[in-house]
Design an enzyme around this catalytic site. Sequence first.
Site, PDB file in Angstrom:
ATOM      1  N   GLU A 168     -11.964-134.708  45.776  1.00 32.47           N
ATOM      2  CA  GLU A 168     -13.349-134.846  45.342  1.00 32.47           C
ATOM      3  C   GLU A 168     -13.722-133.575  44.576  1.00 32.47           C
ATOM      4  OE1 GLU A 168     -17.866-135.574  47.145  1.00 32.47           O
ATOM      5  OE2 GLU A 168     -16.134-135.430  48.494  1.00 32.47           O
TER       6      GLU A 168
ATOM      7  N   ARG B 249      -3.746-132.447  59.318  1.00 33.13           N
ATOM      8  CA  ARG B 249      -4.232-131.520  58.304  1.00 33.13           C
ATOM      9  C   ARG B 249      -3.789-130.095  58.662  1.00 33.13           C
ATOM     10  NH1 ARG B 249     -10.519-131.034  58.018  1.00 33.13           N
ATOM     11  NH2 ARG B 249      -9.901-129.253  56.742  1.00 33.13           N
TER      12      ARG B 249
ATOM     13  N   LYS C  35     -14.873-127.161  52.702  1.00 36.10           N
ATOM     14  CA  LYS C  35     -15.407-126.850  51.379  1.00 36.10           C
ATOM     15  C   LYS C  35     -16.896-126.502  51.446  1.00 36.10           C
ATOM     16  CE  LYS C  35     -13.641-130.320  48.858  1.00 36.10           C
ATOM     17  NZ  LYS C  35     -13.369-131.145  47.656  1.00 36.10           N
TER      18      LYS C  35
END
Length: 560
Positions: A36, A262, A272
């Site tokens: 994104e 992850r 983020k």
Amino acid sequence: MSAESKKANNFIYNLIEEDIRTGKNGGVVATRFPPEPNGYLHIGHAKSICLNFGMAEAFNGTCNLRFDDTNPEKESQEYIEAIKRDVEWLGFHWQGDVRFASNYFDQLYDFAVELIRKGKAYVCSLTADQMAEYRGTLTEPGRNSPDRDRSVEENLDLFQRMRDGEFANGELVLRAKIDMTSPNMNLRDPILYRIRFAEHHQTGNKWCIYPMYDFTHPISDALEGIVYSLCTLEFEDHRPLYDWVLDNITIACHPRQIEFARLNLNYTVTSKRKLKRLVDEGHVQGWDDPRMPTVSGLRRRGYTPESIRKFCDMIGVNRVGGTVDVGMLEHAIREDLNERAPRAMCVMHPLKVVLTNYPEDGRELLELPAHPQKPEMGSRQVPWTRELYIDREDFSLEPPRKWKRLAPDQAVRLRGGYVITCREVVRDAQGEITELRCEYDSATLGVNPEGYKPNGVIHWVSATDSVEAEIRLYDRLFNQENPDASKETDFVDSINPESLVVLQGCRAEAGLAQARSDIPYQFEREGYFFLDADQGSGDRVIFNRTVTLRDSWAKIEARS
């Protein structure tokens, strides 16, 4: 990384290999990396990049770069360009053109209409608070929206009017009609479209309704012919929705979603949202601040793409969550730089040394190896002059036991040069040491002295033939192993006040005045350093410390 290592360290590699062996998917391997564009990539994304592009490389497949750009309020062209730059810097190349989820907005809209026509989607007028109340909890089922039984015709009309801009932000949403009693919260009539009056960086003002990620992602994968949709474990509970979307529209391809753990690093945050806060509030100097775990920050600090790819190979790909020691990342860059970095000398805290028995106008060029273990890297010339600098920490008036540096009436060898002996200490009016007056032994270049033994080896530079340097000593940004651990304190309270120490007035070998911005250096006895991207103005050079010489992680591994 060898195939054998991948088999032992990457369950997805083994899965794809078995699919190819059995002829599944016709032997085709097609993956994608779908960031994104709402921030810069970080080390966690690097793991995903290496996995998606790496699997395509390993099996002669393809990997697309597709931006998940369904939230125009948080996205920008700056982030898009930064992400493309990072992927290429890591050494990967995407298949064909860069893709965007927004490329498929027309098709996504048509698929939403198809779901409405099939009675599998409806327009809902509940507010966000009401929707949360109706949704239920993990232990209580949800309740149907009062709008769930709207007719197909009414839903089609309302959805068209949503697209035409007749309703305000948040006034209506389009929801999937699945099961409000499902134990999986993601299947309790999730939102497919919401109204957002925001200009999109790719489509401008064409749209005022935007699809949600869980609707957009499976369809985008299918339209691109993706075979393996690789994502992190937080999307495991979303997989039934991924499959539901594709099972209920008319589309030929049905990619397989596979989840992996992850990357979590200690002494680091990789959210983020939190990284953006560090930037916005000025805790760091930008997304590429060398203390940031962003790919651009690591690059500016001096990390190499090879070291990051090696690190991702080392940690492997599995389904077990956990935290990786940041020392492993530092180990990867040390191993890489030890092989490739030419050596140089830089004095961080200069203390003048005057060689009283060396000619005042004397000057000779000493030939030192660029790398002591790699003769093929050649050599460098270092000027030897009457006045030199050593590091202030390499001299002691009252040396402790086993002192291996310079002291009054003691001798040391200067790296690659002669042996010197301190004969006099000069002080200023405040009693501070300003100069050492020493003698050099002209018979000791490259050979041991006769009749005495030097007290160690220290680094140095010429006082007259050296360049001024600004040295930025970077350390871990946080001083807590888990900055997010406490619910009572803000993660920014764990910022390490010593994460950046700037040393002015350092002196480096004269040759570093022409240092290249693509070459890391080992400053002998100090660490690995990289020329900063922004040199500013003036005659000095600016170097960032990538990592220290000491490798505690490797020592721990050796003992285990």
